[in-house]
Design an enzyme around this catalytic site. Sequence first.
Site, PDB file in Angstrom:
ATOM      1  N   TYR A 181      38.245  33.062   6.612  1.00 29.43           N
ATOM      2  CA  TYR A 181      39.126  34.005   7.293  1.00 29.43           C
ATOM      3  C   TYR A 181      39.141  35.365   6.587  1.00 29.43           C
ATOM      4  O   TYR A 181      39.323  36.396   7.232  1.00 29.43           O
ATOM      5  CB  TYR A 181      40.555  33.455   7.339  1.00 29.43           C
ATOM      6  CG  TYR A 181      40.826  32.493   8.466  1.00 29.43           C
ATOM      7  CD1 TYR A 181      40.139  31.293   8.558  1.00 29.43           C
ATOM      8  CD2 TYR A 181      41.775  32.784   9.443  1.00 29.43           C
ATOM      9  CE1 TYR A 181      40.392  30.408   9.591  1.00 29.43           C
ATOM     10  CE2 TYR A 181      42.037  31.905  10.477  1.00 29.43           C
ATOM     11  CZ  TYR A 181      41.345  30.711  10.542  1.00 29.43           C
ATOM     12  OH  TYR A 181      41.613  29.842  11.571  1.00 29.43           O
ATOM     13  N   LYS A 211      33.802  19.510   2.555  1.00 28.02           N
ATOM     14  CA  LYS A 211      32.454  19.220   3.074  1.00 28.02           C
ATOM     15  C   LYS A 211      31.506  19.366   1.885  1.00 28.02           C
ATOM     16  O   LYS A 211      30.559  20.164   1.895  1.00 28.02           O
ATOM     17  CB  LYS A 211      32.131  20.186   4.229  1.00 28.02           C
ATOM     18  CG  LYS A 211      30.851  19.886   4.968  1.00 28.02           C
ATOM     19  CD  LYS A 211      30.925  18.642   5.842  1.00 28.02           C
ATOM     20  CE  LYS A 211      29.565  18.346   6.447  1.00 28.02           C
ATOM     21  NZ  LYS A 211      29.523  17.055   7.159  1.00 28.02           N
TER      22      LYS A 211
END
Length: 358
Positions: A141, A191
């Site tokens: 972001y 991840k």
Amino acid sequence: MYKIAVLPGDGIGAEIVPEAVKALKAVESRFGHEFQFTEALVGGAAYDETGTPLPDDTLKLCRNSDAVLLGAIGGPKWDNLPVHLRPEVGALLPLRKELALYANLRPCILFPGLLQASTLKEEVISGVDILVIRELTGGLYFGEKSREKMPDGSQKATDILTYSSIEIERIVRFAYEAARRRRGKLCSVDKANVIETSRLWREIVGDIAPDYSDVETVHMYVDNCSMQLIRNPRQFDVIVTENMFGDILTDEASMLTGSIGMLPSASIGGKVALYEPSHGSAPDIAGQKKANPLATILSAAMMLRYSFDLEKESQVIEQAVRLVLEEGYRTPDLMEDGRNLLDTVQMGDLVAQKIELI
Ligand code: IPM
Ligand code: MG
């Protein structure tokens, strides 16, 4: 006296925020507190009026308040503005950053009255009580973004994903503290099989875990987590994850509660915290009194708990919501056969009445 900055924003924001204010006013009269509400413009509404989605006056008001109540930001009307003027990028993200709100708490609680409202099976969702803690001021972001024109005329776009160990450590410790006060289980989502920031994230969780030996730590890849949330959501107590994963997983997790209209949020970390529903501005139903105000009302309850340390008052709001739902009252997003359909204002009125009665 508590000073509350009220920023309705765009779309359904203008409809749901007054209902949360109503609930706070009911708390005020029932418990004899004094809340001072000051309204300001933010998002597309602010852009239309002032040419900027986050006017200085609004930011100043937030900084000088004890807490901020926000509705929702954005809508198709402003989607084609230059990116820095878009409500999301020009107002919501800077607001989070400026107020240093690095921890976003999204409690996914299934109210018993809503067991049949979800699209998911009762036996799967019964008893769900998950707290998702989303890192809110880092990651994709806020990374540098760019566009490049390639020699062959094609385009290339880049978003940089960065996390520092400091950013990771503070949110992970925050989550451990929360897990300690709940059922003592922390699931860290990343991840790490592919992404470097995730590998650092997992390493840091591993380093911190021994400080919280009373908390059980589980690491989970984000793809697996999104599946496990639907397969067996009761395995989760506290989930901690980075900004983008948290955004996606909380929309998914909201369905465990019956509707995204039920998911409140608290963004904390700095001096002044911000409370907003996890859903967006829902332009498709804006102005029709169809929006569910409960996520915003429950966000106001979080404000009482986290910013003002008014635990009892916070619980009274939550209890009022629970009772109204148990009595079968529903907004359209939660509607089932045999229930009483209410509009946004009627739902807000009923919750406020209950707050004064119970
Ligand atoms: C949320 C919203 C925002 C986000 C949007 C409106 C920018 O989806 O709070 O989850 O992605 O953070
Ligand atoms: Mg989102």
